[in-house]
Design a protein around this motif. Structure first.
Motif, mmCIF file in Angstrom:
data_model
loop_
_atom_site.group_PDB
_atom_site.id
_atom_site.type_symbol
_atom_site.label_atom_id
_atom_site.label_comp_id
_atom_site.label_asym_id
_atom_site.label_seq_id
_atom_site.Cartn_x
_atom_site.Cartn_y
_atom_site.Cartn_z
ATOM 1 N N PHE A 1 0.741 -1.241 -0.080
ATOM 2 C CA PHE A 1 0.065 -0.097 -0.126
ATOM 3 C C PHE A 1 0.682 1.200 0.111
ATOM 4 O O PHE A 1 0.463 2.177 -0.508
ATOM 5 C CB PHE A 1 -0.919 0.270 1.262
ATOM 6 N N ARG A 2 1.946 1.468 0.705
ATOM 7 C CA ARG A 2 2.984 2.532 0.863
ATOM 8 C C ARG A 2 3.310 2.685 -0.617
ATOM 9 O O ARG A 2 3.594 3.813 -1.036
ATOM 10 C CB ARG A 2 3.771 2.061 1.881
ATOM 11 N N ALA A 3 3.915 1.573 -1.496
ATOM 12 C CA ALA A 3 4.617 1.683 -2.745
ATOM 13 C C ALA A 3 3.268 2.559 -3.723
ATOM 14 O O ALA A 3 3.722 3.041 -4.488
ATOM 15 C CB ALA A 3 5.068 0.413 -3.280
ATOM 16 N N ALA A 4 2.245 1.707 -3.568
ATOM 17 C CA ALA A 4 1.104 2.407 -4.309
ATOM 18 C C ALA A 4 0.542 3.706 -4.194
ATOM 19 O O ALA A 4 0.489 4.387 -5.130
ATOM 20 C CB ALA A 4 -0.233 1.409 -4.025
ATOM 21 N N VAL A 5 0.573 4.162 -2.795
ATOM 22 C CA VAL A 5 0.275 5.545 -2.410
ATOM 23 C C VAL A 5 1.302 6.279 -3.077
ATOM 24 O O VAL A 5 1.301 7.414 -3.647
ATOM 25 C CB VAL A 5 -0.090 5.710 -1.056
ATOM 26 N N PHE A 6 2.656 6.170 -2.653
ATOM 27 C CA PHE A 6 3.647 6.856 -2.957
ATOM 28 C C PHE A 6 3.916 6.860 -4.663
ATOM 29 O O PHE A 6 4.150 7.902 -5.321
ATOM 30 C CB PHE A 6 4.963 6.477 -2.586
ATOM 31 N N GLY A 7 3.600 5.680 -5.175
ATOM 32 C CA GLY A 7 3.793 5.793 -6.607
ATOM 33 C C GLY A 7 2.826 6.621 -7.407
ATOM 34 O O GLY A 7 2.904 7.450 -8.408
ATOM 35 N N LEU B 1 9.723 3.515 -14.534
ATOM 36 C CA LEU B 1 10.700 2.628 -14.409
ATOM 37 C C LEU B 1 11.691 2.954 -13.026
ATOM 38 O O LEU B 1 12.224 1.948 -12.259
ATOM 39 C CB LEU B 1 11.556 2.622 -15.553
ATOM 40 N N SER B 2 11.855 4.083 -12.899
ATOM 41 C CA SER B 2 12.719 4.467 -11.616
ATOM 42 C C SER B 2 12.045 4.151 -10.462
ATOM 43 O O SER B 2 12.583 3.702 -9.331
ATOM 44 C CB SER B 2 13.076 6.038 -11.814
ATOM 45 N N MET B 3 10.782 4.333 -10.309
ATOM 46 C CA MET B 3 9.877 4.202 -9.085
ATOM 47 C C MET B 3 10.078 2.655 -8.808
ATOM 48 O O MET B 3 10.158 2.131 -7.454
ATOM 49 C CB MET B 3 8.526 4.616 -9.108
ATOM 50 N N GLY B 4 9.677 1.821 -9.702
ATOM 51 C CA GLY B 4 9.664 0.466 -9.497
ATOM 52 C C GLY B 4 11.124 -0.084 -9.327
ATOM 53 O O GLY B 4 11.124 -1.056 -7.996
ATOM 54 N N ALA B 5 11.872 0.095 -9.808
ATOM 55 C CA ALA B 5 13.443 -0.189 -9.572
ATOM 56 C C ALA B 5 13.707 0.485 -8.079
ATOM 57 O O ALA B 5 14.362 -0.602 -7.248
ATOM 58 C CB ALA B 5 14.408 0.210 -10.714
ATOM 59 N N GLY B 6 13.544 1.351 -7.861
ATOM 60 C CA GLY B 6 13.865 1.924 -6.515
ATOM 61 C C GLY B 6 13.087 1.188 -5.427
ATOM 62 O O GLY B 6 13.897 0.864 -4.375
ATOM 63 N N GLU B 7 11.735 0.823 -5.548
ATOM 64 C CA GLU B 7 10.838 0.225 -4.512
ATOM 65 C C GLU B 7 11.613 -1.183 -4.460
ATOM 66 O O GLU B 7 11.661 -1.839 -3.132
ATOM 67 C CB GLU B 7 9.581 0.180 -4.970
ATOM 68 N N PHE B 8 12.070 -1.739 -5.433
ATOM 69 C CA PHE B 8 12.361 -2.992 -5.293
ATOM 70 C C PHE B 8 13.746 -3.265 -4.350
ATOM 71 O O PHE B 8 13.895 -4.059 -3.495
ATOM 72 C CB PHE B 8 12.725 -3.487 -6.718
ATOM 73 N N VAL B 9 14.759 -2.221 -4.775
ATOM 74 C CA VAL B 9 15.972 -2.178 -4.306
ATOM 75 C C VAL B 9 15.712 -1.779 -2.690
ATOM 76 O O VAL B 9 16.360 -2.429 -1.875
ATOM 77 C CB VAL B 9 16.908 -1.201 -4.801
ATOM 78 N N SER B 10 14.605 -0.844 -2.401
ATOM 79 C CA SER B 10 14.479 -0.371 -1.045
ATOM 80 C C SER B 10 13.764 -1.614 -0.066
ATOM 81 O O SER B 10 14.716 -1.861 1.112
ATOM 82 C CB SER B 10 13.673 0.772 -1.111
ATOM 83 N N ALA C 1 9.348 -7.599 -2.145
ATOM 84 C CA ALA C 1 9.841 -6.641 -2.850
ATOM 85 C C ALA C 1 9.439 -6.509 -4.423
ATOM 86 O O ALA C 1 9.170 -5.400 -4.798
ATOM 87 C CB ALA C 1 11.430 -6.878 -3.000
ATOM 88 N N TRP C 2 9.034 -7.666 -4.934
ATOM 89 C CA TRP C 2 8.463 -7.814 -6.159
ATOM 90 C C TRP C 2 7.134 -7.111 -6.310
ATOM 91 O O TRP C 2 6.663 -6.211 -7.279
ATOM 92 C CB TRP C 2 8.302 -9.083 -6.918
#
Length: 367
Positions: A151-157, A195-204, A281-282
């Motif tokens: 949810f955090r990733a969805a809202v931030f994204g 792409l940047s958000m997806g990659a950054g969230e995965f690494v985070s 992460a995925w």
């Protein structure tokens, strides 16, 4: 403790002795209790095990409150009224959706109870409603924990997509660039940002999970248990290092030495809950990518539909404003806060950032 005025205490409490307004209030309370019981039954129907039992127990408690108003009304119950529109909508959502969103709304409904100031509700009923709110809060917290990472990733994204692409489009549009340039810039910002958000969230998320995993006990520690000096009992030091008191650490150490099983016993406090809160992460990366892209698409839509200039910019800004209010309200509901306050906060921040970029475009633009 709320009590009736002295003048009312000496009056008979039968239905024939009360005003039509009081009868209507009693009937409304009765309808609301029936509607709330239905909400909990609908939610229980979508669950199993302990959560289902808890929700059914809440429904039974609402039936006790229902009996109180039925007894007061006596033979003047009359035609059943409909519950408050909020409760009726909540029941429909519970039937079709369930989940933490409905539980969060139910929590707010319990917090709005007026039994604390209602002279005809017993102190026990007012206390029940407060406790019901805490029970629902606990159930909602379970759901929030399970979904918090995604949810955090969805809202931030979504927020980043809405605000960053609106700012990009307004800045370029204000500079006097052509409609084609604005459209291409918006699409490029959408793809690059997603792409940047997806990659950054995965690494985070992956990095955070790896940090949590670093605190788990090693397999070699379990293998060393049979050879420990029981008198020295250095295993207790492990538990003390994990945050337990001396007495509790020694007790746990004795239990582990008796069974020679260490792996799950010395897991860090709260580690399992922390892993759930972090999420996958995925899934976090996918949510971040998709929601950023969907948010970034909103200000581009007017240009894709063929609109140009200020008409496209104003329509895009209006659509983004609606989306920001929706995401802010959703966060407010799920966090148990005011949806309106969260919506205004999202709107103010988003428009503030886009407005700054628009002014810079005017200042440094080509026209």
């Amino acid at each position: 403790m709320n009590t009736a005025p002295e003048a009312d205490r000496d009056k008979p409490r039968g239905p024939t002795a009360v005003s039509p307004r009081t009868l209507k209030r009693w009937r409304r309370n009765l309808a609301d209790e029936r509607a709330e019981a239905r909400v909990y039954r609908e939610l229980a129907g979508r669950r199993t095990g302990e959560e289902q039992q808890i929700l059914l127990a809440l429904a039974e408690a609402e039936r006790r409150h229902e009996a109180h108003w039925t007894e007061l009304l006596g033979d003047q119950v009359g035609k059943p009224l409909r519950g408050h529109w909020r409760t009726r909508v909540l029941a429909q959502l519970a039937r079709r959706l369930g989940g933490v969103f409905v539980l969060a709304l139910a929590q707010r409904a319990e917090d709005r109870s007026t039994y604390g100031i209602d002279v005809d509700a017993t102190p026990a009923m007012a206390a029940d409603e407060r406790i019901h709110g805490e029970v629902v809060r606990g159930l909602a917290t379970r759901g929030r924990t399970r979904m918090s990472g995604t949810f955090r990733a969805a809202v931030f994204g979504a927020n980043d997509g809405l605000v960053s692409n609106l700012a990009l489009i307004l800045g370029i549009g204000a500079s006097g660039a052509s409609n084609e340039t604005v459209l291409l810039s918006g699409l490029a910002g959408l793809l690059a940002g997603a792409l940047s958000m997806g990659a950054g969230e995965f690494v985070s998320v992956r990095s955070q999970r790896e940090l949590l995993d670093a605190g788990n006990p090693s397999p070699e520690a379990s293998a060393a248990l049979p050879d420990l000096d029981v008198d020295a009992n250095e295993l207790a030091l492990v538990y003390r290092a994990r945050g337990l008191s001396i007495a509790e650490a020694e007790r746990r150490a004795a239990e582990v030495l008796a069974s020679c099983t260490l792996a799950t016993e010395i897991a860090p406090r709260g580690s399992h809950g922390e892993h759930e809160a972090v999420g996958s992460a995925w899934s976090a990366a996918a949510s971040s990518f998709c929601f950023f892209a969907s948010g970034a698409l909103v200000p581009v839509l007017p240009y894709l539909l063929g609109l140009e200039g200020y008409t496209a910019m104003l329509l895009g800004a209006g659509l983004v404003g609606l989306a920001l209010c929706a995401t802010g309200a959703a966060v407010g509901v799920l966090s148990g806060a005011s949806p309106l306050a969260r919506a205004v906060r999202q709107l103010t921040i988003g428009y503030g950032a886009a407005g700054v970029t628009y002014l810079l475009g005017l200042a440094f633009g080509a026209s």
